[in-house]
Design an enzyme around this catalytic site. Structure first.
Site, short mmCIF file in Angstrom:
data_model
loop_
_atom_site.label_atom_id
_atom_site.label_comp_id
_atom_site.label_asym_id
_atom_site.label_seq_id
_atom_site.Cartn_x
_atom_site.Cartn_y
_atom_site.Cartn_z
N ARG A 5 -22.20 -51.38 43.43
CA ARG A 5 -22.69 -50.38 42.65
C ARG A 5 -23.39 -50.97 41.53
O ARG A 5 -23.39 -52.31 41.45
CB ARG A 5 -21.45 -49.54 42.05
CG ARG A 5 -20.32 -50.17 41.55
CD ARG A 5 -19.48 -49.34 40.96
NE ARG A 5 -18.44 -50.06 40.67
CZ ARG A 5 -17.82 -50.94 39.48
NH1 ARG A 5 -19.21 -50.94 38.72
NH2 ARG A 5 -17.05 -51.47 39.30
N HIS A 62 -7.40 -57.29 32.37
CA HIS A 62 -8.18 -57.68 33.44
C HIS A 62 -9.27 -56.53 33.26
O HIS A 62 -10.06 -56.54 34.38
CB HIS A 62 -7.68 -57.28 34.67
CG HIS A 62 -6.38 -58.04 34.91
ND1 HIS A 62 -6.11 -59.43 34.91
CD2 HIS A 62 -5.06 -57.64 35.05
CE1 HIS A 62 -5.07 -59.72 35.17
NE2 HIS A 62 -4.24 -58.99 35.07
N GLU A 114 -3.43 -63.86 45.82
CA GLU A 114 -4.20 -64.96 45.50
C GLU A 114 -3.32 -66.01 44.59
O GLU A 114 -2.53 -65.46 43.79
CB GLU A 114 -5.52 -64.69 44.91
CG GLU A 114 -6.34 -64.05 45.93
CD GLU A 114 -7.61 -63.75 45.49
OE1 GLU A 114 -7.90 -63.82 44.19
OE2 GLU A 114 -8.53 -63.57 46.12
N LYS A 166 -10.98 -55.44 49.66
CA LYS A 166 -10.96 -56.83 49.38
C LYS A 166 -10.54 -57.84 50.25
O LYS A 166 -11.26 -58.97 50.45
CB LYS A 166 -10.13 -57.07 47.77
CG LYS A 166 -10.37 -56.16 46.80
CD LYS A 166 -11.87 -56.27 46.15
CE LYS A 166 -12.26 -55.63 44.90
NZ LYS A 166 -12.31 -54.10 45.34
#
Length: 669
Positions: free
Chosen positions: A296, A235, A200, A116
């Protein structure tokens, strides 16, 4: 086109790939673990190879065994599905070195987008908007704490190699950061083999909107529009729909162009998804920020298939075999609206705790499977199969399509109402609550929708006590009638020459003990009374629809078509209002049992003990974290039910425990 492919996955996605392969005349090879020896995906393929033990690390993550199986069976290509090895660049490289096509992007693209932090640095160079955060390689915990403090709270800790909602923690204040970081890193190392994280700013009132992209080996790349995946729990996505409500053609074009640019930056080939956080400022409009790219096929790809009329797995196979994309951007159109609901084995009212068990009953509405239709159900299980603790808790995906969002919503609720699952807890009724909530119905969407609407979503009893008791009594009477013979003494209808016969029924409904009395009146009517409820009970048996008992039930001013199943003392009740269960207590069977056994803390499901936060002798407060368990790749905290003192720890970190196993003893006042 390939002649034979190996599917390096299990469950629903393995069955999904096999269905398209069969339609194209491509032979398939399944791989399976000990737990999956008799699984549906094994039967769905032409051949099958055993690759190891039940735990993923002993089977579906052992890529060397998978490549050996491909070589041994003559498979020309490997489809990784999603999860497991689908985003493992080392596996993609190993396939290439073995001369086997990997049905997915090149390893270089997986590597570039899989981490990420590095992918965000790539996007920053490309000018794609990013959420403020720290994406550096220095993983010193003190530095990470300082960065979080600098960015401001609430902050989001996310596993750099993560995906699927695992390895993520929201931190509300600075003093909670260290504990959240440790938990996130543990989950990350167990799920992805790396504990690196990024930090973040947590965007408030965000929507999760993703763009489906597709590239080929000739350098072409297109976007197949967007999906809104904002409805999430822990999440992880619950409902996905396309197109995104409120999306303008201008914003769609901007996001699509950004997604294609991201894919081209890494020479992307095959199916991929670029995920964006979309902010909804008070002044209106939407601003998008790059979140990550999933290299994917996504779980939710059927909603894109529904609105485009395409088979994305077929596109994957064609592109991987060297063919160009079947269509270009100008050829793609959106048709209608589609919504997907993930049906999972879990208990929403208990923090979505994953459930295990056997699908004793598994009934579905009229549907297509693994292909487009008004109502589509994709699954990898059958009635009688077991949902084990080794793998993901998803049972099935229900996808509906309509001309408008309103039509799709109506079809989704009607289809959910027809699902019959007995044997384990599921989220089907919770999904109905979401679909019928004000926020979802009016497309007032953000990733906190479930928390915002919690009062209307959790601990709901749509069936109600009167109907549940009436259904249980009626089911018992219908079962007795079925056993009656010509002999009048076999009847249990309470007939006597004078007086009124009264029968007693004992129930437990949602934790409440109930005593019902059924009176047989001289005119043949039945009077049912319990608590402050009393009325005439009437019912007629209806023709069976599969197993179970169907009846036309009338009681307390309600008339419902009801279907019931009884397993031991549990009566499972389904009707248009919803589903519930009630315990019909056999008093003789429980004679002599003790009513209370205190001071115990037990495992809520099978799993592994990760850690204990206490030692023997420690004084604890109600709600205090005592232990952490890992099951189905997720961590679950065991909290103290009351104030007390820890008397004894009965397991050690790393131990595997069964559901109901006593983890520690707690002495309470």
């Amino acid at each position: 086109m390939f002649h034979k492919i190996l599917i390096a996955n299990r469950g629903e996605i393995a069955c999904r790939v096999a269905a398209t392969a069969r339609r194209l005349g491509v032979r398939t090879v399944a791989v399976y673990s000990d737990a999956d020896a008799h699984a549906k995906h094994v039967a769905a393929c032409d051949e099958a190879v055993h690759i190891g033990g039940s735990a993923p690390k002993d089977s579906y993550l052992r890529w060397e065994r998978i490549i050996e199986a491909a070589k041994a069976t003559g498979a020309q290509a490997i489809h990784p599905g999603y999860g497991f090895l689908s985003e493992n660049d080392a596996f993609a490289n190993a396939c290439a070195e073995a001369g086997i096509a990997f049905i997915g992007p090149p390893a270089s693209a997986i590597l570039a987008m899989g981490l990420k932090a590095e992918s965000k640095q790539l996007m920053e160079k490309a000018g794609v908007p990013l959420v403020p955060g720290y994406h550096g390689s220095d993983q010193d915990s003190a530095l990470l704490q300082r960065e979080a403090d600098r960015i401001g709270y609430p902050a989001l800790i996310k596993a750099s190699a993560g995906g699927g909602g695992k390895g993520m923690r929201i931190v509300e204040k600075s003093e909670d950061f260290a504990a959240a970081l440790a938990s996130c890193q543990r989950e990350a190392i167990n799920s992805f083999g790396s504990d690196a994280v990024l930090i973040e700013k947590y965007v408030q009132r965000p929507r999760h909107i993703e763009i489906q992209v597709f590239g080929d080996t000739q350098g072409n790349c297109v976007y197949l529009f967007e999906r809104d995946c904002s409805v999430q729990r822990r999440h992880q996505k619950v409902l996905e729909e396309a197109p995104a409500p409120g999306m303008t053609p201008e914003l769609r074009a901007q996001m699509g162009a950004a997604a294609v640019a991201a894919a081209k930056a890494v020479n992307y080939v095959g199916a991929g998804t670029v995920e964006f956080i979309v902010e909804q400022p008070p002044e209106g409009g939407m601003r998008f920020f790059f979140m990550e790219m999933n290299t994917r096929l996504q779980v939710e790809h059927p909603v894109t298939e529904a609105i485009t009329g395409l088979d994305l797995v077929e596109w994957q196979l064609r592109v991987a075999s060297g063919e160009p994309l079947p269509l270009q951007q100008q050829d793609l159109r959106i048709h209608g609206h589609a919504i997907e609901a993930r049906i999972c084995a879990e208990t929403p009212d208990n923090n979505f705790l994953p459930a295990t068990g056997t699908l004793a009953v598994y009934g579905k509405p009229a549907h297509t499977q693994f292909e487009r239709g008004t109502v589509r159900v994709d699954d990898g299980v059958r009635e009688g199969d077991t949902i084990s603790p080794f793998y993901d808790s998803m049972v099935a995906k229900l996808i509906v399509h309509g001309a408008t969002r309103e039509e799709a919503l109506a079809r989704l609720d009607a289809a959910l109402a027809e699902i019959r699952i007995v044997g384990l807890s599921t989220n089907v009724q919770f999904l109905r609550h979401v679909v019928n909530s004000r926020a979802f119905a009016q497309a007032d969407l953000d990733t906190a929708l479930i928390q915002r609407e919690s009062a209307a979503l959790f601990h709901q009893d749509k069936v109600g006590r009167p109907l549940a008791v009436a259904a249980a009594v009626a089911q018992t009477l219908l079962a007795e009638r079925a056993q009656e013979r010509a002999d009048p003494f076999s009847r249990r209808d309470g007939w006597r020459p004078h007086g009124i016969t009264v029968r007693r029924f004992d129930f437990d409904y949602l934790g409440e003990a109930l005593q019902a009395r059924l009176s047989y009146l001289h005119d043949g009517a039945l009077q049912l009374a319990f608590g402050d409820v009393s009325g005439v009970l009437a019912f007629d048996a209806l023709p069976p629809d599969g197993s179970g008992t169907r009846m036309d039930l009338r009681f307390n001013g309600q008339r419902q078509t009801v279907q019931t199943w009884q397993i031991d003392e549990n009566v499972h009740i389904f009707c248009a209002l919803g589903a519930t269960q009630i315990v019909e207590i056999d008093a003789l069977a429980h004679a002599g049992e003790t009513a209370h056994e205190g001071g115990r803390l037990t495992a809520p499901m099978p799993g592994k003990v990760v850690s204990f936060a206490v030692q023997a002798g420690d004084a604890v407060k109600k709600g205090q974290a005592l232990a952490v368990m890992e099951a189905m790749k997720m961590e679950h905290t065991i909290a103290a039910p009351a104030d007390g003192t820890v008397a004894e720890l009965l397991y050690a970190p790393g131990d595997q425990v069964n559901e109901g196993a006593e983890l520690l003893k707690l002495s309470t006042a």
